[in-house]
Write a protein that holds these residues in place. Structure first.
Motif, PDB file in Angstrom:
ATOM      1  N   VAL A 195       0.793  -1.304   0.005  1.00  0.00           N
ATOM      2  CA  VAL A 195       0.257  -0.067  -0.217  1.00  0.00           C
ATOM      3  C   VAL A 195       0.756   1.123   0.078  1.00  0.00           C
ATOM      4  N   ASP A 196       0.288   2.400  -1.178  1.00  0.00           N
ATOM      5  CA  ASP A 196       1.453   3.150  -0.845  1.00  0.00           C
ATOM      6  C   ASP A 196       1.719   4.108   0.612  1.00  0.00           C
ATOM      7  N   PRO A 197       2.240   4.465   0.261  1.00  0.00           N
ATOM      8  CA  PRO A 197       2.362   5.649   1.599  1.00  0.00           C
ATOM      9  C   PRO A 197       1.766   6.755   2.027  1.00  0.00           C
ATOM     10  N   GLY A 198       1.287   7.420   1.011  1.00  0.00           N
ATOM     11  CA  GLY A 198      -0.148   8.970   1.177  1.00  0.00           C
ATOM     12  C   GLY A 198      -1.091   8.212   0.263  1.00  0.00           C
ATOM     13  N   PRO A 199      -1.969   9.119  -0.431  1.00  0.00           N
ATOM     14  CA  PRO A 199      -3.200   8.725  -1.665  1.00  0.00           C
ATOM     15  C   PRO A 199      -2.369   9.954  -2.407  1.00  0.00           C
ATOM     16  N   ILE A 200      -2.925   9.269  -3.255  1.00  0.00           N
ATOM     17  CA  ILE A 200      -2.608  10.014  -4.572  1.00  0.00           C
ATOM     18  C   ILE A 200      -4.225  10.540  -5.068  1.00  0.00           C
ATOM     19  N   THR A 201      -3.564  11.286  -6.523  1.00  0.00           N
ATOM     20  CA  THR A 201      -4.851  12.169  -6.702  1.00  0.00           C
ATOM     21  C   THR A 201      -5.089  11.506  -7.379  1.00  0.00           C
ATOM     22  N   ALA A 202      -6.762  10.944  -7.884  1.00  0.00           N
ATOM     23  CA  ALA A 202      -6.695  10.447  -9.296  1.00  0.00           C
ATOM     24  C   ALA A 202      -7.924  11.929  -9.931  1.00  0.00           C
ATOM     25  N   ILE A 203      -7.593  11.813 -10.616  1.00  0.00           N
ATOM     26  CA  ILE A 203      -8.910  12.589 -11.550  1.00  0.00           C
ATOM     27  C   ILE A 203      -9.262  11.795 -13.098  1.00  0.00           C
TER      28      ILE A 203
END
Length: 135
Positions: free
Chosen positions: A61-69
């Protein structure tokens, strides 16, 4: 790999140390699958479930959220998501996808997957770690 009890004593490590290749230790190819989830806890729950079931040798699980557009139902949306990366064997991908799908909250979950090339020792470890997969 991060410290497990002693990864050097695993069957795969022993086989590789004796000169076996991934194919000789039961591997039929490595596959990586990627999905995203709206909450970190959901990503962790799926990660634990697929590793526990033996359908993935490793889940990250990546360490932080990513932004999805993205475009959904005719409009452009922007949301935070948690990326989940799964390492498995080619023949386990359909069962892995089915379990993730059952647990996933999205109507249309992202499911990107494909073959990857890895070292013989890593491929052997993935193969050994998923040898007792339960679908």
């Amino acid at each position: 790999m991060p410290s497990m009890s002693d990864p050097r004593s695993s069957p795969a490590a022993k086989a590789v140390s004796q000169g076996a290749t991934a194919d000789e230790t039961g591997g039929s190819g490595l596959r990586v699958a990627v999905t995203t989830l709206p909450e970190r806890e959901q990503a962790l729950a799926i990660a634990r479930a697929v590793v526990d079931a033996g359908l993935a040798a490793c889940a990250q699980v990546d360490p932080g959220p990513i932004t999805a557009i993205y475009r959904w139902e005719g409009r452009v949306c922007e949301d935070a998501e948690w990326r989940l990366v799964l390492k498995t064997r080619t023949e386990l991908e359909p069962a892995l996808r089915a379990l993730v799908r059952r647990m996933h909250p999205y109507a249309v979950p992202q499911w990107l997957h494909g073959p990857v090339v890895g070292s013989d020792d890593y491929a052997a470890w993935v193969s050994a770690s998923t040898a007792t997969a339960r679908a």
